[in-house]
Design an enzyme around this catalytic site. Structure first.
Site, PDB file in Angstrom:
ATOM      1  N   LYS A 102       0.861  -1.187   0.000  1.00 33.53           N
ATOM      2  CA  LYS A 102       0.000   0.000   0.000  1.00 33.53           C
ATOM      3  C   LYS A 102       0.888   1.224   0.000  1.00 33.53           C
ATOM      4  O   LYS A 102       1.818   1.336   0.798  1.00 33.53           O
ATOM      5  CB  LYS A 102      -0.872  -0.012   1.271  1.00 33.53           C
ATOM      6  CG  LYS A 102      -1.850   1.133   1.354  1.00 33.53           C
ATOM      7  CD  LYS A 102      -3.167   0.778   0.715  1.00 33.53           C
ATOM      8  CE  LYS A 102      -4.002   1.983   0.365  1.00 33.53           C
ATOM      9  NZ  LYS A 102      -3.667   2.663  -0.899  1.00 33.53           N
ATOM     10  N   LYS A 138       5.227   1.769  -3.058  1.00 32.60           N
ATOM     11  CA  LYS A 138       5.203   3.141  -3.589  1.00 32.60           C
ATOM     12  C   LYS A 138       5.458   3.076  -5.081  1.00 32.60           C
ATOM     13  O   LYS A 138       6.008   2.092  -5.575  1.00 32.60           O
ATOM     14  CB  LYS A 138       6.295   3.978  -2.918  1.00 32.60           C
ATOM     15  CG  LYS A 138       6.094   5.472  -3.014  1.00 32.60           C
ATOM     16  CD  LYS A 138       5.101   6.005  -2.001  1.00 32.60           C
ATOM     17  CE  LYS A 138       4.707   7.431  -2.312  1.00 32.60           C
ATOM     18  NZ  LYS A 138       3.840   8.009  -1.267  1.00 32.60           N
ATOM     19  N   ASP A 178      -0.282  10.765  -4.598  1.00 35.02           N
ATOM     20  CA  ASP A 178       0.841  11.437  -3.944  1.00 35.02           C
ATOM     21  C   ASP A 178       1.054  12.716  -4.760  1.00 35.02           C
ATOM     22  O   ASP A 178       0.116  13.156  -5.452  1.00 35.02           O
ATOM     23  CB  ASP A 178       2.090  10.532  -3.938  1.00 35.02           C
ATOM     24  CG  ASP A 178       3.218  11.063  -3.055  1.00 35.02           C
ATOM     25  OD1 ASP A 178       3.135  10.903  -1.823  1.00 35.02           O
ATOM     26  OD2 ASP A 178       4.180  11.654  -3.575  1.00 35.02           O
ATOM     27  N   THR A 222      -4.828  13.298   5.247  1.00 41.57           N
ATOM     28  CA  THR A 222      -3.419  13.509   5.619  1.00 41.57           C
ATOM     29  C   THR A 222      -3.258  14.834   6.367  1.00 41.57           C
ATOM     30  O   THR A 222      -2.602  14.897   7.413  1.00 41.57           O
ATOM     31  CB  THR A 222      -2.515  13.470   4.370  1.00 41.57           C
ATOM     32  OG1 THR A 222      -2.835  12.314   3.612  1.00 41.57           O
ATOM     33  CG2 THR A 222      -1.054  13.432   4.757  1.00 41.57           C
TER      34      THR A 222
HETATM   35  P1  NDP Z   1       0.310  17.716  -4.253  1.00 43.58           P
HETATM   36  O1  NDP Z   1       0.813  17.440  -5.600  1.00 43.58           O
HETATM   37  O2  NDP Z   1      -1.137  17.826  -4.010  1.00 43.58           O
HETATM   38  O3  NDP Z   1       0.980  19.071  -3.697  1.00 43.58           O
HETATM   39  C1  NDP Z   1       2.353  19.213  -3.582  1.00 43.58           C
HETATM   40  C2  NDP Z   1       2.661  20.639  -3.187  1.00 43.58           C
HETATM   41  O4  NDP Z   1       4.063  20.762  -2.947  1.00 43.58           O
HETATM   42  C3  NDP Z   1       2.331  21.626  -4.291  1.00 43.58           C
HETATM   43  O5  NDP Z   1       2.024  22.878  -3.716  1.00 43.58           O
HETATM   44  C4  NDP Z   1       3.637  21.690  -5.066  1.00 43.58           C
HETATM   45  O6  NDP Z   1       3.803  22.882  -5.804  1.00 43.58           O
HETATM   46  C5  NDP Z   1       4.654  21.609  -3.943  1.00 43.58           C
HETATM   47  N1  NDP Z   1       5.891  20.982  -4.438  1.00 43.58           N
HETATM   48  C6  NDP Z   1       6.007  19.820  -5.122  1.00 43.58           C
HETATM   49  N2  NDP Z   1       7.287  19.580  -5.435  1.00 43.58           N
HETATM   50  C7  NDP Z   1       7.980  20.603  -4.947  1.00 43.58           C
HETATM   51  C8  NDP Z   1       9.344  20.938  -4.955  1.00 43.58           C
HETATM   52  N3  NDP Z   1      10.255  20.127  -5.542  1.00 43.58           N
HETATM   53  N4  NDP Z   1       9.710  22.078  -4.340  1.00 43.58           N
HETATM   54  C9  NDP Z   1       8.785  22.869  -3.738  1.00 43.58           C
HETATM   55  N5  NDP Z   1       7.474  22.609  -3.698  1.00 43.58           N
HETATM   56  C10 NDP Z   1       7.088  21.497  -4.296  1.00 43.58           C
HETATM   57  O7  NDP Z   1       0.961  16.609  -3.306  1.00 43.58           O
HETATM   58  P2  NDP Z   1       0.529  16.163  -1.848  1.00 43.58           P
HETATM   59  O8  NDP Z   1       0.001  17.323  -1.082  1.00 43.58           O
HETATM   60  O9  NDP Z   1      -0.276  14.941  -1.981  1.00 43.58           O
HETATM   61  O10 NDP Z   1       1.939  15.701  -1.240  1.00 43.58           O
HETATM   62  C11 NDP Z   1       2.804  16.609  -0.544  1.00 43.58           C
HETATM   63  C12 NDP Z   1       3.759  15.805   0.323  1.00 43.58           C
HETATM   64  O11 NDP Z   1       3.018  15.027   1.262  1.00 43.58           O
HETATM   65  C13 NDP Z   1       4.644  14.792  -0.427  1.00 43.58           C
HETATM   66  O12 NDP Z   1       5.882  14.698   0.244  1.00 43.58           O
HETATM   67  C14 NDP Z   1       3.880  13.494  -0.262  1.00 43.58           C
HETATM   68  O13 NDP Z   1       4.724  12.364  -0.393  1.00 43.58           O
HETATM   69  C15 NDP Z   1       3.378  13.659   1.158  1.00 43.58           C
HETATM   70  N6  NDP Z   1       2.242  12.812   1.512  1.00 43.58           N
HETATM   71  C16 NDP Z   1       1.063  12.878   0.818  1.00 43.58           C
HETATM   72  C17 NDP Z   1      -0.010  12.108   1.200  1.00 43.58           C
HETATM   73  C18 NDP Z   1      -1.340  12.229   0.549  1.00 43.58           C
HETATM   74  O14 NDP Z   1      -2.293  11.637   1.065  1.00 43.58           O
HETATM   75  N7  NDP Z   1      -1.501  12.987  -0.514  1.00 43.58           N
HETATM   76  C19 NDP Z   1       0.107  11.140   2.308  1.00 43.58           C
HETATM   77  C20 NDP Z   1       1.355  11.216   3.038  1.00 43.58           C
HETATM   78  C21 NDP Z   1       2.370  12.000   2.610  1.00 43.58           C
HETATM   79  P3  NDP Z   1       3.240  23.004  -7.317  1.00 43.58           P
HETATM   80  O15 NDP Z   1       1.801  23.341  -7.174  1.00 43.58           O
HETATM   81  O16 NDP Z   1       4.080  24.081  -7.883  1.00 43.58           O
HETATM   82  O17 NDP Z   1       3.489  21.675  -7.962  1.00 43.58           O
END
Ligand code: NDP
Length: 458
Positions: A102, A138, A178, A222
Protein backbone atom coordinates in the site's frame (compact mmCIF):
# COMPACT_ATOMS: atom_id res chain seq x y z
CA UNK A 1 10.28 1.70 31.93
CA UNK A 2 13.60 2.36 30.13
CA UNK A 3 16.24 -0.36 30.25
CA UNK A 4 19.94 0.45 30.66
CA UNK A 5 21.71 -1.20 27.72
CA UNK A 6 25.21 -2.64 28.10
CA UNK A 7 28.09 -1.11 26.12
CA UNK A 8 28.72 -4.50 24.55
CA UNK A 9 25.19 -4.91 23.23
CA UNK A 10 25.17 -1.34 21.90
CA UNK A 11 28.50 -1.90 20.14
CA UNK A 12 27.22 -5.11 18.58
CA UNK A 13 24.05 -3.34 17.35
CA UNK A 14 26.02 -0.40 15.95
CA UNK A 15 28.41 -2.72 14.11
CA UNK A 16 25.48 -4.62 12.63
CA UNK A 17 23.73 -1.43 11.48
CA UNK A 18 26.99 -0.15 10.00
CA UNK A 19 27.61 -3.36 8.12
CA UNK A 20 24.13 -3.53 6.59
CA UNK A 21 24.17 0.19 5.76
CA UNK A 22 27.42 -0.32 3.81
CA UNK A 23 25.74 -3.14 1.87
CA UNK A 24 22.85 -0.81 1.05
CA UNK A 25 25.23 1.83 -0.32
CA UNK A 26 27.11 -0.78 -2.38
CA UNK A 27 23.94 -2.32 -3.80
CA UNK A 28 22.19 0.98 -4.49
CA UNK A 29 24.91 3.40 -5.57
CA UNK A 30 24.08 7.09 -6.25
CA UNK A 31 20.67 6.85 -4.55
CA UNK A 32 21.12 9.65 -2.04
CA UNK A 33 17.48 10.02 -0.91
CA UNK A 34 17.23 6.28 -0.33
CA UNK A 35 20.50 6.27 1.65
CA UNK A 36 19.21 9.19 3.76
CA UNK A 37 15.94 7.42 4.63
CA UNK A 38 17.75 4.17 5.47
CA UNK A 39 20.30 5.97 7.65
CA UNK A 40 17.59 7.79 9.60
CA UNK A 41 15.68 4.60 10.31
CA UNK A 42 18.65 2.30 10.93
CA UNK A 43 20.31 4.62 13.45
CA UNK A 44 17.16 4.94 15.49
CA UNK A 45 16.84 1.15 15.65
CA UNK A 46 20.15 0.65 17.49
CA UNK A 47 18.49 0.58 20.95
CA UNK A 48 15.97 -2.09 19.92
CA UNK A 49 18.65 -4.22 18.23
CA UNK A 50 20.81 -3.92 21.35
CA UNK A 51 17.99 -4.85 23.70
CA UNK A 52 16.59 -7.63 21.52
CA UNK A 53 19.55 -9.18 19.67
CA UNK A 54 17.43 -11.94 18.13
CA UNK A 55 16.64 -9.38 15.41
CA UNK A 56 20.35 -9.41 14.52
CA UNK A 57 20.41 -13.20 14.54
CA UNK A 58 17.53 -13.18 12.03
CA UNK A 59 19.44 -10.62 9.94
CA UNK A 60 16.24 -8.63 9.82
CA UNK A 61 17.69 -5.35 8.57
CA UNK A 62 19.27 -6.81 5.45
CA UNK A 63 15.96 -8.46 4.63
CA UNK A 64 13.72 -5.50 5.40
CA UNK A 65 15.80 -3.06 3.36
CA UNK A 66 15.68 -5.19 0.21
CA UNK A 67 12.37 -4.72 -1.65
CA UNK A 68 10.39 -7.87 -2.33
CA UNK A 69 10.05 -6.58 -5.90
CA UNK A 70 11.02 -3.47 -7.86
CA UNK A 71 9.28 -2.95 -11.19
CA UNK A 72 10.18 -0.38 -13.86
CA UNK A 73 8.33 -0.04 -17.12
CA UNK A 74 7.97 2.00 -20.30
CA UNK A 75 5.03 4.41 -20.51
CA UNK A 76 4.54 5.51 -24.12
CA UNK A 77 1.85 8.08 -24.93
CA UNK A 78 0.94 10.57 -27.64
CA UNK A 79 0.87 14.32 -26.89
CA UNK A 80 -1.61 16.83 -28.35
CA UNK A 81 0.73 17.55 -31.27
CA UNK A 82 0.80 13.89 -32.29
CA UNK A 83 4.33 13.31 -30.99
CA UNK A 84 5.17 10.06 -29.23
CA UNK A 85 6.47 10.65 -25.69
CA UNK A 86 8.08 8.08 -23.42
CA UNK A 87 8.20 8.17 -19.63
CA UNK A 88 9.40 5.70 -17.08
CA UNK A 89 7.01 4.05 -14.63
CA UNK A 90 7.96 2.55 -11.25
CA UNK A 91 6.38 0.41 -8.56
CA UNK A 92 8.23 -0.89 -5.55
CA UNK A 93 6.46 -3.70 -3.71
CA UNK A 94 8.54 -3.37 -0.62
CA UNK A 95 7.06 -5.47 2.14
CA UNK A 96 3.91 -7.57 2.44
CA UNK A 97 4.42 -8.97 5.95
CA UNK A 98 1.36 -7.12 7.28
CA UNK A 99 -0.92 -7.07 4.24
CA UNK A 100 -1.21 -6.00 0.59
CA UNK A 101 1.40 -3.48 -0.55
CA UNK A 102 0.00 0.00 0.00
CA UNK A 103 1.40 3.40 -0.95
CA UNK A 104 0.89 6.28 -3.33
CA UNK A 105 1.91 7.07 -6.89
CA UNK A 106 3.94 10.22 -7.56
CA UNK A 107 4.05 11.98 -10.94
CA UNK A 108 6.91 14.48 -10.90
CA UNK A 109 9.98 14.97 -13.14
CA UNK A 110 12.28 14.30 -10.16
CA UNK A 111 10.96 10.73 -9.73
CA UNK A 112 13.64 8.04 -10.06
CA UNK A 113 14.56 4.75 -8.37
CA UNK A 114 16.08 6.52 -5.35
CA UNK A 115 12.96 8.60 -4.65
CA UNK A 116 10.63 5.62 -5.06
CA UNK A 117 12.74 3.42 -2.78
CA UNK A 118 13.05 6.07 -0.07
CA UNK A 119 9.29 6.60 -0.11
CA UNK A 120 8.55 2.87 -0.21
CA UNK A 121 10.94 2.10 2.64
CA UNK A 122 9.40 4.79 4.86
CA UNK A 123 5.94 3.57 3.91
CA UNK A 124 6.52 0.12 5.42
CA UNK A 125 6.97 1.56 8.92
CA UNK A 126 4.30 4.23 8.52
CA UNK A 127 1.71 1.66 7.52
CA UNK A 128 2.71 -0.59 10.40
CA UNK A 129 2.28 2.31 12.83
CA UNK A 130 -1.36 2.76 11.82
CA UNK A 131 -2.08 -0.70 13.26
CA UNK A 132 -3.93 -1.66 10.05
CA UNK A 133 -3.25 -4.76 7.90
CA UNK A 134 -1.27 -3.06 5.13
CA UNK A 135 2.19 -3.70 3.73
CA UNK A 136 4.46 -1.06 2.17
CA UNK A 137 4.80 0.04 -1.45
CA UNK A 138 5.20 3.14 -3.59
CA UNK A 139 5.33 4.08 -7.25
CA UNK A 140 5.09 6.77 -9.85
CA UNK A 141 6.63 8.22 -12.94
CA UNK A 142 8.98 10.97 -14.08
CA UNK A 143 6.02 12.40 -16.04
CA UNK A 144 5.53 16.13 -15.41
CA UNK A 145 1.81 17.00 -15.22
CA UNK A 146 2.54 20.75 -15.30
CA UNK A 147 1.39 22.40 -18.51
CA UNK A 148 -0.26 19.22 -19.84
CA UNK A 149 -3.80 19.31 -21.21
CA UNK A 150 -6.64 17.27 -19.69
CA UNK A 151 -6.41 14.86 -22.63
CA UNK A 152 -2.67 14.43 -22.26
CA UNK A 153 -3.08 13.68 -18.55
CA UNK A 154 -5.73 11.09 -19.38
CA UNK A 155 -3.73 9.43 -22.15
CA UNK A 156 -0.65 9.25 -19.96
CA UNK A 157 -2.44 7.82 -16.92
CA UNK A 158 -4.27 5.26 -19.07
CA UNK A 159 -0.99 4.12 -20.60
CA UNK A 160 0.57 3.98 -17.12
CA UNK A 161 -2.24 1.72 -15.87
CA UNK A 162 -2.13 -0.43 -19.01
CA UNK A 163 1.19 -1.74 -17.69
CA UNK A 164 0.67 -1.35 -13.93
CA UNK A 165 -2.54 -3.42 -13.88
CA UNK A 166 -0.47 -6.62 -14.14
CA UNK A 167 1.01 -6.05 -10.74
CA UNK A 168 -1.82 -4.59 -8.64
CA UNK A 169 -5.15 -5.78 -7.23
CA UNK A 170 -7.32 -5.40 -4.10
CA UNK A 171 -5.53 -8.25 -2.30
CA UNK A 172 -2.11 -7.70 -3.87
CA UNK A 173 -1.10 -4.07 -4.13
CA UNK A 174 -3.29 -1.00 -3.70
CA UNK A 175 -1.87 2.32 -4.97
CA UNK A 176 -3.19 5.79 -4.09
CA UNK A 177 -2.22 9.41 -4.84
CA UNK A 178 0.84 11.44 -3.94
CA UNK A 179 2.48 14.51 -5.53
CA UNK A 180 0.89 15.12 -8.93
CA UNK A 181 -1.69 12.36 -8.48
CA UNK A 182 -5.09 13.41 -7.12
CA UNK A 183 -8.70 12.30 -7.56
CA UNK A 184 -8.64 13.11 -11.30
CA UNK A 185 -5.67 10.84 -12.04
CA UNK A 186 -6.95 8.08 -9.73
CA UNK A 187 -10.29 8.24 -11.60
CA UNK A 188 -8.62 7.77 -15.00
CA UNK A 189 -6.48 4.92 -13.67
CA UNK A 190 -9.44 3.21 -12.06
CA UNK A 191 -11.45 3.48 -15.29
CA UNK A 192 -8.63 1.94 -17.30
CA UNK A 193 -8.07 -0.87 -14.78
CA UNK A 194 -11.77 -1.72 -14.89
CA UNK A 195 -11.78 -1.85 -18.72
CA UNK A 196 -8.81 -4.19 -18.80
CA UNK A 197 -9.94 -6.49 -15.98
CA UNK A 198 -13.58 -6.52 -16.97
CA UNK A 199 -14.73 -6.64 -13.38
CA UNK A 200 -15.44 -4.29 -10.52
CA UNK A 201 -12.55 -4.39 -8.08
CA UNK A 202 -13.10 -1.13 -6.25
CA UNK A 203 -10.39 -1.84 -3.69
CA UNK A 204 -7.60 -1.77 -6.28
CA UNK A 205 -6.98 1.96 -5.80
CA UNK A 206 -7.79 4.40 -2.99
CA UNK A 207 -8.50 8.09 -3.20
CA UNK A 208 -11.31 7.39 -5.66
CA UNK A 209 -14.20 9.80 -6.23
CA UNK A 210 -17.02 9.56 -3.69
CA UNK A 211 -19.49 8.51 -6.40
CA UNK A 212 -17.62 5.31 -7.29
CA UNK A 213 -16.13 3.74 -4.18
CA UNK A 214 -14.14 6.57 -2.61
CA UNK A 215 -14.27 7.28 1.10
CA UNK A 216 -15.58 10.46 2.61
CA UNK A 217 -12.73 12.08 4.51
CA UNK A 218 -9.91 10.62 2.36
CA UNK A 219 -9.19 13.96 0.70
CA UNK A 220 -8.83 15.66 4.08
CA UNK A 221 -7.13 12.75 5.85
CA UNK A 222 -3.42 13.51 5.62
CA UNK A 223 -3.78 17.19 6.47
CA UNK A 224 -6.35 16.68 9.24
CA UNK A 225 -4.38 13.73 10.60
CA UNK A 226 -1.25 15.87 10.76
CA UNK A 227 -3.05 18.47 12.84
CA UNK A 228 -4.51 15.80 15.15
CA UNK A 229 -1.01 14.44 15.69
CA UNK A 230 0.58 17.86 16.30
CA UNK A 231 -2.27 18.70 18.68
CA UNK A 232 -1.25 15.71 20.82
CA UNK A 233 2.38 16.89 20.80
CA UNK A 234 1.34 20.40 21.81
CA UNK A 235 -0.97 19.13 24.57
CA UNK A 236 1.97 17.32 26.19
CA UNK A 237 3.44 20.79 26.87
CA UNK A 238 0.16 22.48 27.75
CA UNK A 239 0.02 24.20 24.34
CA UNK A 240 -2.53 24.19 21.50
CA UNK A 241 -3.40 25.59 18.08
CA UNK A 242 -5.61 28.36 19.46
CA UNK A 243 -4.07 31.73 18.51
CA UNK A 244 -0.83 30.07 17.40
CA UNK A 245 0.92 31.40 14.29
CA UNK A 246 1.39 28.64 11.74
CA UNK A 247 3.44 28.43 8.53
CA UNK A 248 2.56 25.64 6.08
CA UNK A 249 4.61 24.94 2.97
CA UNK A 250 3.01 23.67 -0.24
CA UNK A 251 -0.54 24.30 -1.41
CA UNK A 252 -1.48 20.80 -2.52
CA UNK A 253 -3.64 18.14 -0.93
CA UNK A 254 -1.77 17.78 2.37
CA UNK A 255 -1.12 21.48 2.81
CA UNK A 256 -4.66 22.69 2.09
CA UNK A 257 -6.35 20.37 4.57
CA UNK A 258 -3.68 20.94 7.22
CA UNK A 259 -4.41 24.67 6.91
CA UNK A 260 -8.16 24.02 7.08
CA UNK A 261 -8.03 22.02 10.30
CA UNK A 262 -5.46 24.34 11.91
CA UNK A 263 -7.79 27.28 11.18
CA UNK A 264 -10.77 25.36 12.56
CA UNK A 265 -8.80 24.94 15.80
CA UNK A 266 -8.21 28.69 16.01
CA UNK A 267 -4.72 29.01 14.54
CA UNK A 268 -3.57 31.92 12.37
CA UNK A 269 -2.03 30.38 9.23
CA UNK A 270 0.08 33.15 7.70
CA UNK A 271 1.93 31.52 4.79
CA UNK A 272 1.85 28.77 2.17
CA UNK A 273 3.76 28.07 -1.04
CA UNK A 274 4.14 26.13 -4.28
CA UNK A 275 7.21 25.04 -6.18
CA UNK A 276 7.77 28.61 -7.45
CA UNK A 277 7.45 30.72 -4.32
CA UNK A 278 5.44 31.59 -1.20
CA UNK A 279 2.74 33.98 -0.08
CA UNK A 280 2.73 35.70 3.30
CA UNK A 281 -0.60 37.00 4.51
CA UNK A 282 -0.34 38.51 8.00
CA UNK A 283 -4.16 38.67 8.21
CA UNK A 284 -4.35 34.89 7.77
CA UNK A 285 -4.42 32.85 4.55
CA UNK A 286 -7.81 32.89 2.83
CA UNK A 287 -8.30 29.20 2.16
CA UNK A 288 -11.18 29.62 -0.27
CA UNK A 289 -8.86 31.56 -2.57
CA UNK A 290 -6.08 28.97 -2.27
CA UNK A 291 -8.49 26.11 -2.97
CA UNK A 292 -9.86 27.81 -6.06
CA UNK A 293 -6.41 28.69 -7.44
CA UNK A 294 -4.82 25.29 -6.79
CA UNK A 295 -7.67 22.76 -6.86
CA UNK A 296 -9.94 24.25 -9.53
CA UNK A 297 -7.93 26.59 -11.75
CA UNK A 298 -4.63 24.69 -11.24
CA UNK A 299 -2.68 27.96 -11.37
CA UNK A 300 0.35 29.31 -9.47
CA UNK A 301 0.10 30.48 -5.86
CA UNK A 302 1.37 33.93 -6.87
CA UNK A 303 -2.19 34.61 -8.15
CA UNK A 304 -3.24 34.91 -4.48
CA UNK A 305 -1.87 38.43 -4.04
CA UNK A 306 -4.00 39.75 -6.93
CA UNK A 307 -7.06 39.16 -4.75
CA UNK A 308 -5.41 39.94 -1.42
CA UNK A 309 -3.16 42.92 -2.12
CA UNK A 310 -2.08 43.28 1.53
CA UNK A 311 -0.33 39.87 1.18
CA UNK A 312 3.13 39.52 -0.36
CA UNK A 313 4.55 36.97 -2.79
CA UNK A 314 8.23 35.98 -2.81
CA UNK A 315 9.93 33.86 -5.48
CA UNK A 316 11.71 30.74 -4.19
CA UNK A 317 10.49 28.18 -1.67
CA UNK A 318 12.90 28.00 1.21
CA UNK A 319 12.42 31.62 2.34
CA UNK A 320 9.06 30.60 3.82
CA UNK A 321 10.94 29.29 6.87
CA UNK A 322 12.24 32.78 7.66
CA UNK A 323 8.70 33.82 8.68
CA UNK A 324 8.44 33.75 12.49
CA UNK A 325 5.91 31.16 13.69
CA UNK A 326 4.96 28.95 16.63
CA UNK A 327 4.28 25.89 14.49
CA UNK A 328 5.92 24.94 11.19
CA UNK A 329 4.28 22.35 8.96
CA UNK A 330 6.36 21.35 5.92
CA UNK A 331 3.81 19.84 3.52
CA UNK A 332 5.47 20.13 0.07
CA UNK A 333 8.36 17.77 -0.63
CA UNK A 334 11.54 16.05 0.59
CA UNK A 335 14.49 18.02 2.00
CA UNK A 336 12.66 21.34 1.97
CA UNK A 337 14.00 22.31 5.43
CA UNK A 338 17.79 22.59 5.46
CA UNK A 339 19.96 22.94 8.54
CA UNK A 340 20.11 26.72 7.97
CA UNK A 341 16.30 26.98 7.76
CA UNK A 342 15.94 24.87 10.90
CA UNK A 343 18.30 27.25 12.73
CA UNK A 344 16.27 30.22 11.53
CA UNK A 345 13.03 28.64 12.72
CA UNK A 346 14.55 27.96 16.14
CA UNK A 347 15.98 31.50 16.38
CA UNK A 348 12.50 32.83 15.61
CA UNK A 349 10.98 30.81 18.44
CA UNK A 350 9.31 27.83 16.72
CA UNK A 351 7.78 25.48 19.29
CA UNK A 352 6.66 22.57 17.13
CA UNK A 353 7.41 21.11 13.71
CA UNK A 354 5.04 18.55 12.17
CA UNK A 355 6.09 16.84 8.94
CA UNK A 356 3.17 16.61 6.51
CA UNK A 357 5.43 15.84 3.54
CA UNK A 358 7.68 12.79 3.42
CA UNK A 359 11.25 13.46 4.68
CA UNK A 360 10.89 17.27 4.41
CA UNK A 361 13.65 17.90 6.98
CA UNK A 362 17.26 16.96 6.26
CA UNK A 363 19.01 14.82 8.90
CA UNK A 364 20.94 17.96 10.00
CA UNK A 365 17.70 19.95 10.34
CA UNK A 366 16.15 17.23 12.51
CA UNK A 367 19.22 17.34 14.72
CA UNK A 368 18.79 21.10 15.19
CA UNK A 369 15.13 20.66 16.20
CA UNK A 370 15.83 17.84 18.65
CA UNK A 371 18.84 19.55 20.26
CA UNK A 372 16.84 22.75 20.78
CA UNK A 373 13.87 21.08 22.44
CA UNK A 374 11.45 21.73 19.55
CA UNK A 375 8.52 19.30 19.54
CA UNK A 376 9.17 17.25 16.40
CA UNK A 377 6.54 15.09 14.68
CA UNK A 378 8.30 12.85 12.13
CA UNK A 379 6.60 12.22 8.78
CA UNK A 380 5.97 8.54 9.13
CA UNK A 381 3.90 9.16 12.24
CA UNK A 382 2.51 12.64 11.60
CA UNK A 383 1.37 12.13 8.00
CA UNK A 384 0.08 8.57 8.37
CA UNK A 385 -3.53 9.78 8.35
CA UNK A 386 -3.72 9.56 4.55
CA UNK A 387 -2.81 5.93 4.33
CA UNK A 388 -4.89 5.15 7.41
CA UNK A 389 -8.05 6.45 5.72
CA UNK A 390 -7.00 4.71 2.50
CA UNK A 391 -7.09 1.48 4.49
CA UNK A 392 -10.55 2.47 5.75
CA UNK A 393 -11.56 2.99 2.10
CA UNK A 394 -10.38 -0.57 1.37
CA UNK A 395 -12.50 -1.85 4.27
CA UNK A 396 -15.59 -0.01 3.00
CA UNK A 397 -15.00 -1.37 -0.52
CA UNK A 398 -14.75 -4.93 0.82
CA UNK A 399 -17.96 -4.53 2.79
CA UNK A 400 -19.70 -2.59 -0.01
CA UNK A 401 -20.67 0.01 2.56
CA UNK A 402 -19.94 3.71 3.02
CA UNK A 403 -19.31 5.39 6.34
CA UNK A 404 -20.28 9.01 7.01
CA UNK A 405 -17.64 11.74 7.06
CA UNK A 406 -18.00 11.99 10.84
CA UNK A 407 -17.43 8.25 11.30
CA UNK A 408 -14.30 8.28 9.16
CA UNK A 409 -12.98 11.44 10.80
CA UNK A 410 -13.54 10.00 14.28
CA UNK A 411 -11.65 6.83 13.32
CA UNK A 412 -8.83 8.94 11.84
CA UNK A 413 -8.61 11.03 14.99
CA UNK A 414 -8.34 7.92 17.15
CA UNK A 415 -5.71 6.35 14.87
CA UNK A 416 -3.56 9.51 15.07
CA UNK A 417 -3.84 9.52 18.86
CA UNK A 418 -2.84 5.85 18.94
CA UNK A 419 0.17 6.50 16.70
CA UNK A 420 1.24 9.34 18.97
CA UNK A 421 0.87 7.15 22.08
CA UNK A 422 2.73 4.17 20.64
CA UNK A 423 5.56 6.45 19.49
CA UNK A 424 5.81 8.08 22.93
CA UNK A 425 5.75 4.67 24.62
CA UNK A 426 8.44 3.12 22.41
CA UNK A 427 10.68 6.19 22.79
CA UNK A 428 10.42 5.94 26.57
CA UNK A 429 10.88 2.17 26.68
CA UNK A 430 14.07 2.29 24.63
CA UNK A 431 15.65 5.20 26.47
CA UNK A 432 14.80 8.22 24.30
CA UNK A 433 11.92 9.90 26.15
CA UNK A 434 10.17 12.54 24.07
CA UNK A 435 11.99 11.58 20.86
CA UNK A 436 9.09 10.71 18.53
CA UNK A 437 11.42 10.00 15.62
CA UNK A 438 13.07 7.13 17.46
CA UNK A 439 9.75 6.07 19.00
CA UNK A 440 7.88 5.93 15.67
CA UNK A 441 10.68 4.05 13.93
CA UNK A 442 10.94 1.47 16.70
CA UNK A 443 7.18 0.96 17.08
CA UNK A 444 6.71 0.50 13.31
CA UNK A 445 9.80 -1.68 12.93
CA UNK A 446 8.85 -4.11 15.68
CA UNK A 447 5.45 -4.81 14.18
CA UNK A 448 6.87 -5.58 10.74
CA UNK A 449 9.97 -7.43 11.97
CA UNK A 450 7.96 -9.68 14.30
CA UNK A 451 5.55 -10.55 11.47
CA UNK A 452 8.43 -11.35 9.11
CA UNK A 453 10.14 -13.58 11.65
CA UNK A 454 6.87 -15.39 12.37
CA UNK A 455 6.51 -16.07 8.63
CA UNK A 456 9.91 -17.77 8.30
CA UNK A 457 12.84 -16.63 6.18
CA UNK A 458 10.90 -14.24 3.95
P1 NDP B 1 0.31 17.72 -4.25
O1 NDP B 1 0.81 17.44 -5.60
O2 NDP B 1 -1.14 17.83 -4.01
O3 NDP B 1 0.98 19.07 -3.70
C1 NDP B 1 2.35 19.21 -3.58
C2 NDP B 1 2.66 20.64 -3.19
O4 NDP B 1 4.06 20.76 -2.95
C3 NDP B 1 2.33 21.63 -4.29
O5 NDP B 1 2.02 22.88 -3.72
C4 NDP B 1 3.64 21.69 -5.07
O6 NDP B 1 3.80 22.88 -5.80
C5 NDP B 1 4.65 21.61 -3.94
N1 NDP B 1 5.89 20.98 -4.44
C6 NDP B 1 6.01 19.82 -5.12
N2 NDP B 1 7.29 19.58 -5.43
C7 NDP B 1 7.98 20.60 -4.95
C8 NDP B 1 9.34 20.94 -4.96
N3 NDP B 1 10.26 20.13 -5.54
N4 NDP B 1 9.71 22.08 -4.34
C9 NDP B 1 8.79 22.87 -3.74
N5 NDP B 1 7.47 22.61 -3.70
C10 NDP B 1 7.09 21.50 -4.30
O7 NDP B 1 0.96 16.61 -3.31
P2 NDP B 1 0.53 16.16 -1.85
O8 NDP B 1 0.00 17.32 -1.08
O9 NDP B 1 -0.28 14.94 -1.98
O10 NDP B 1 1.94 15.70 -1.24
C11 NDP B 1 2.80 16.61 -0.54
C12 NDP B 1 3.76 15.81 0.32
O11 NDP B 1 3.02 15.03 1.26
C13 NDP B 1 4.64 14.79 -0.43
O12 NDP B 1 5.88 14.70 0.24
C14 NDP B 1 3.88 13.49 -0.26
O13 NDP B 1 4.72 12.36 -0.39
C15 NDP B 1 3.38 13.66 1.16
N6 NDP B 1 2.24 12.81 1.51
C16 NDP B 1 1.06 12.88 0.82
C17 NDP B 1 -0.01 12.11 1.20
C18 NDP B 1 -1.34 12.23 0.55
O14 NDP B 1 -2.29 11.64 1.06
N7 NDP B 1 -1.50 12.99 -0.51
C19 NDP B 1 0.11 11.14 2.31
C20 NDP B 1 1.35 11.22 3.04
C21 NDP B 1 2.37 12.00 2.61
P3 NDP B 1 3.24 23.00 -7.32
O15 NDP B 1 1.80 23.34 -7.17
O16 NDP B 1 4.08 24.08 -7.88
O17 NDP B 1 3.49 21.68 -7.96
Amino acid sequence: MATILSEESLTQAKEYVDRVYKTVIARNPHESEFHQAVKEIFESLIPVLAKEPHYIKHNILERIVEPERFITFRVPWVDDNGNVQVNRGFRVQYNSALGPYKGGLRFHPSVNASIIKFLGFEQIFKNALTGQPIGGGKGGSDFDPKGKSENEIMRFTQSFMTELYKYVGPDVDVPAGDIGVGAREIGYMYGQYKRIRGSIEAGVLTGKGIGYGGSLGRKEATGYGLIYFVEEMLKSKGLGFKDATVVVSGSGNVSIYAMEKAQQLGARVVACSDSNGYVYDPQGINLETVKRIKEVERKRIREYVKEHPHATYTEGCEGIWSIPCDIALPCATQNEISEASARLLVANGVKAVGEGANMPSTLEAIDVFLKNGVLFGPAKAANAGGVAVSALEMSQNSMRLSWSFEEVDAKLHQIMKNIYQSSVKAAEEYGYPGNLLVGANIAGFKRVADAMIAQGVV
